[in-house]
Design an enzyme around this catalytic site. Structure first.
Site, PDB file in Angstrom:
ATOM      1  N   GLU A  44       0.843  -1.192   0.000  1.00  0.00           N
ATOM      2  CA  GLU A  44       0.000   0.000   0.000  1.00  0.00           C
ATOM      3  C   GLU A  44       0.882   1.247   0.000  1.00  0.00           C
ATOM      4  O   GLU A  44       1.940   1.281   0.617  1.00  0.00           O
ATOM      5  CB  GLU A  44      -0.887  -0.012   1.245  1.00  0.00           C
ATOM      6  CG  GLU A  44      -1.844   1.167   1.337  1.00  0.00           C
ATOM      7  CD  GLU A  44      -2.683   1.158   2.615  1.00  0.00           C
ATOM      8  OE1 GLU A  44      -3.802   1.663   2.584  1.00  0.00           O
ATOM      9  OE2 GLU A  44      -2.213   0.628   3.648  1.00  0.00           O
ATOM     10  N   CYS A  92      -4.993  -3.329   2.688  1.00  0.00           N
ATOM     11  CA  CYS A  92      -4.766  -3.037   4.102  1.00  0.00           C
ATOM     12  C   CYS A  92      -5.990  -3.271   5.004  1.00  0.00           C
ATOM     13  O   CYS A  92      -6.322  -4.415   5.305  1.00  0.00           O
ATOM     14  CB  CYS A  92      -4.236  -1.617   4.251  1.00  0.00           C
ATOM     15  SG  CYS A  92      -3.417  -1.309   5.843  1.00  0.00           S
ATOM     16  N   LYS A  94      -9.544   1.336  -2.612  1.00  0.00           N
ATOM     17  CA  LYS A  94      -9.784   0.791  -1.271  1.00  0.00           C
ATOM     18  C   LYS A  94     -11.187   1.147  -0.785  1.00  0.00           C
ATOM     19  O   LYS A  94     -11.583   2.318  -0.781  1.00  0.00           O
ATOM     20  CB  LYS A  94      -8.726   1.349  -0.321  1.00  0.00           C
ATOM     21  CG  LYS A  94      -8.760   0.802   1.096  1.00  0.00           C
ATOM     22  CD  LYS A  94      -7.599   1.405   1.873  1.00  0.00           C
ATOM     23  CE  LYS A  94      -7.532   0.914   3.305  1.00  0.00           C
ATOM     24  NZ  LYS A  94      -6.409   1.536   4.026  1.00  0.00           N
TER      25      LYS A  94
END
Length: 284
Positions: free
Chosen positions: A43, A156, A115
C-alpha cells in the site's frame, strides 16, 4: 499452469515519490530475476505523507501520474504481472483515491481497485487516523483473471472485513490480496492471524506485501510481508520491517483441495437474525 512463483516487496516509502518509485523498481527487478512472474508491492508504494497539503502537492490524476507510467513500463520490460498494492492518486481538488493497479506482462492495465474500507480509528497508544478525510472510498470489489488463477484485490484495512474476501472467493477468486501499511501496534497484535484467517476461511492463497519501519513522516509500520497457503501455512515471510522481497511457489491445486476438505463456501447459507432477550421497560 498450476504453479507459478509470486513475490512480495517490502518497502519503507517516504516523502519523495521519485525515490519511492526507484526503490520499488529495484526490488521488483530483483524479485523478477529470482523467478517471480507475479510481483506485489505494498500500500502507498509511491508516497507516505501525513500532511494533507504536502500529499496533494505531490500527487496527480491517474493519467498524469509518473508511477503509473513507470510501473506499466517495468511490467512490460520484465514480462511480469506487476501488482502495485496502491498509490495515492488525485481524483479531485479535495479528494484522492487509495488505488491499486495490476499491470500485465505487455504493460497494459488489467485492473484497478480503490480501497473500500477507510481506516478511521483512534488507537489506544494515542494515534488517530482519518483516512476518509483525504481519500474517497471505492464502491466495487474487484476480481481479475490471470492465466494462472482468479485474483481478488484488497488493500490493508480491508483485511478486517471478511465479507469482502468471501464475496471474492464466492466469485471464484483463488488468490486474495491485502497489500498494506499496517501500523506497528495493530500489526503486532493482529497481522498474522488476520492473513491466515482470510486464507483458511476461503481456502485461498493470501498475498500481502507491506510497508515496514519508521517513515519520514513519523509513522511506524509493521512489515512482515506474507504469502499464506489455503490451509493456513505461511509459505513466505519477510520476518522483520526492513525493505526486501520474498518468494513462494504457489500450487493452485491446493485451492481445490482445501475447498474439498472444508467446503465452507459451498456450505454457506443465507440466514436471518432473530433478536431475543430481556425486554425493554415499558415507557412510563
Amino acid at each position: 499452469m498450476s504453479e507459478f512463483v509470486a513475490a512480495v516487496i517490502q518497502m519503507r516509502s517516504g516523502r519523495d515519490t521519485g525515490a519511492n518509485i526507484a526503490a520499488a523498481a529495484s526490488l521488483i527487478r530483483e524479485a523478477a530475476s529470482a523467478g517471480a512472474t507475479y510481483v506485489q508491492t505494498p500500500e502507498m508504494t509511491n508516497l507516505l505523507e501525513k500532511s494533507r497539503a504536502d500529499l496533494f502537492a505531490k500527487i496527480a490524476p491517474e493519467g498524469e501520474d509518473t508511477g503509473v507510467a513507470a510501473f506499466s513500463e517495468l511490467a512490460k520490460e520484465l514480462g511480469i504481472f506487476l501488482h502495485v498494492g496502491s498509490m495515492a492518486i488525485r481524483t479531485s481538488e479535495a479528494k484522492a483515491a487509495n488505488r491499486g493497479f495490476l499491470f500485465a506482462p505487455d504493460g497494459s492495465l488489467l485492473a484497478r481497485y480503490d480501497k473500500i474500507h477507510m481506516f478511521d480509528v483512534d488507537l489506544p497508544n494515542g494515534e488517530s487516523w482519518r483516512e476518509s478525510a483525504t481519500y474517497g472510498p471505492g464502491e466495487a470489489a474487484v476480481v481479475v483473471g490471470l492465466p494462472q488463477a482468479l485474483l481478488g484485490m484488497g488493500i490493508c484495512y480491508d483485511i478486517r472485513f471478511p465479507a469482502l474476501f468471501r464475496a471474492q472467493a464466492g466469485a471464484g477468486a483463488e488468490i486474495l490480496t491485502a497489500p498494506a501499511a499496517f501500523t506497528r501496534q495493530t500489526g503486532e497484535a493482529h497481522w498474522h492471524v488476520l492473513q491466515r484467517a482470510r486464507a483458511i476461511e476461503n481456502g485461498a492463497f493470501v498475498i500481502s506485501a507491506a510497508q515496514g519501519g519508521r517513515h519520514e513522516d513519523g509513522r511506524e509500520t509493521y512489515g512482515h510481508s506474507l504469502i499464506v497457503a489455503p490451509w493456513g501455512e505461511v509459505l513466505a515471510e519477510i520476518d522483520h520491517d526492513e525493505p526486501g522481497f520474498a518468494l513462494a511457489t504457489l500450487d493452485l491445486s491446493q485451492v481445490a483441495e482445501a475447498r474439498r476438505r472444508i467446503p465452507a463456501i459451498a456450505n454457506q447459507r443465507e440466514f436471518s437474525i432473530r433478536q431475543t432477550g430481556r425486554e425493554t421497560e415499558a415507557a412510563e
